[in-house]
Design a protein around this motif. Structure first.
Motif: not given
Length: 421
Positions: A277-289, A335-344, A361-366
């Motif tokens: 199986y292909p390995p997962p990406k190291e980072f899930d988003s540009a925010l994390e990297s 935990e970094i919370v970037g761009y997600w749907r309201p239900d998520y 710690i929860v970091a939330i994008s404005e």
């Protein structure tokens, strides 16, 4: 994966061990011969390839190895297609209509082929070739991509382990701290294959994942085991783990102890299996990297780790993005919370509330409109950092100094059990 009749294993005191291939001259020569056989069979039909394989098997004690390797080459590295331009079902339908309309005494097979050929704009031989061209043994090998011999060897050995899990009805995994991307991939495959996982434990003692299947899967052990077998390659991307599976014994082999009521199959991350199986990406988003890059430029007694704790909660599990570790032993999760749907977002914050953890710690994008989504942060407002554009690691470290706990305090925390469906 390999069918049951091609599995090779031994059983001693109820412990099952697969027979694995080693990269010795004998196996290397066999793989080279098989690859050559497939390469020279491109353009031929499957039954012709099968005849060549039978010839290769003659007089060999390891015929099941030959068949197993060929099974993988045919399934993973070959493309078979129906040859010709005529549709086999259409050809059969036309022939059936004509044969029903004309008694066999008056029409020979050749006459039928010629009439069908005229109606389809083809010659009789093309009609004859198309008649059963869609049957598996009549399909043509149109392409073959030769694998690296070591890759084929690894795939065969993993297929042996997967094959044993066909008969599994219980699977327990003990996993240590790991990169969040790898845990997320693991949980994604659990959901994808219709399994459920109960997670309990902590980073000090390890996390225990007990896999279950929906009630519909328990109607047949093989179906449940098939899902577990497909799940195994995803587990291989986790760096430290132990696996214990309970298997239903086979009774169709003469050398099996008929008194066995259960077999045990044990695996660890040190056994040398390789995932396809292909390995997962190291980072899930540009925010994390981006955050990791900025953190690396700081001079601080804190270290940013990608290996994190699973956080079991009632009804699920949290997989934080980072762990910050101080040189004095204190730590905090991020935990970094970037761009997600309201239900998520609603589910995300509900899980954070259920965790009861004050060291996250929860970091939330404005850019996220929490008010519009109906999300209130009152329950854990002291753990939240808001950011616009980029997340400043200095602000995170300031809050880390307030929330971080010593290892002894973490060990005293209540061990929570969470079940993810």
């Amino acid at each position: 994966m390999l069918p049951t009749e091609l599995l090779m294993f031994k059983v001693k005191a109820g412990i099952v061990e697969p027979r694995l291939l080693k990269p010795n001259p004998t196996h290397t020569a066999l793989i080279a011969r098989l690859i050559e056989l497939f390469e020279t069979s491109v353009g031929k039909r499957r039954f012709e390839l099968s005849e060549e394989l039978k010839t290769l098997e003659e007089g060999r004690r390891d015929y099941r190895v030959v068949r197993g390797l060929a099974h993988i080459l045919a399934g993973d590295h070959s493309t078979f297609a129906t040859g010709g331009v005529l549709s086999p079902p259409l050809v059969r339908a036309r022939l059936f209509e004509l044969s029903q309309a004309h008694p066999p005494a008056r029409f020979r097979r050749q006459d039928l082929l010629e009439q069908v050929g005229r109606s389809l704009g083809a010659d009789p031989q093309e009609v004859a070739d198309a008649l059963y061209a869609d049957l598996p043994d009549q399909q043509t090998l149109v392409s073959f991509e030769a694998p690296d011999p070591q890759i084929l060897l690894d795939r065969y050995n993993l297929a042996q382990a997967q094959g044993l899990l066909y008969r599994a009805y219980s699977l327990i995994i003990t996993a240590r701290r790991n990169e969040p991307a790898r845990y997320r991939q693991l949980i994604s495959y659990v959901k994808f294959f219709g399994l459920m996982v109960t997670v309990e434990g902590d980073s000090d003692y390890g996390f225990t994942l007990t896999l279950d299947g929906p009630t519909s899967l328990f109607g047949g052990t093989t179906r449940y085991g098939l899902s577990l077998a497909k799940f195994l390659p995803a587990l291989l991307h986790v760096t430290e783990w132990d696996l214990s599976a309970a298997l239903k014994p086979r009774k169709d082999l003469a050398w099996i102890d008929p008194t066995d009521t259960e077999w045990s199959f044990q695996l660890t991350s040190e056994d040398g299996y390789v995932s396809h199986y292909p390995p997962p990406k190291e980072f899930d988003s540009a925010l994390e990297s981006g955050f990791a890059d900025r953190f690396a430029k700081l001079k601080s007694p804190w270290t940013l780790e990608r290996e994190v704790d699973l956080v079991p909660i009632p009804g699920g599990v949290i997989i934080p993005d980072f762990r910050l570790l101080h040189e004095d032993g204190r730590s905090v999760l991020l935990e970094i919370v970037g761009y997600w749907r309201p239900d998520y977002l609603t589910k995300k914050f509900d899980r954070l509330k259920k965790s009861g953890r004050m060291d996250i710690i929860v970091a939330i994008s404005e850019r996220l409109n929490l008010e519009k989504a109906g999300i209130k942060l009152d329950a854990f407002s002291e753990q939240v950092i808001s950011f616009k554009g980029v997340l400043d690691p200095k602000r995170v470290l300031e809050l880390a100094e307030v929330l971080a706990v010593q290892p002894t305090e973490r060990a005293k925390k209540k061990r929570i059990k969470g079940k993810l469906q």
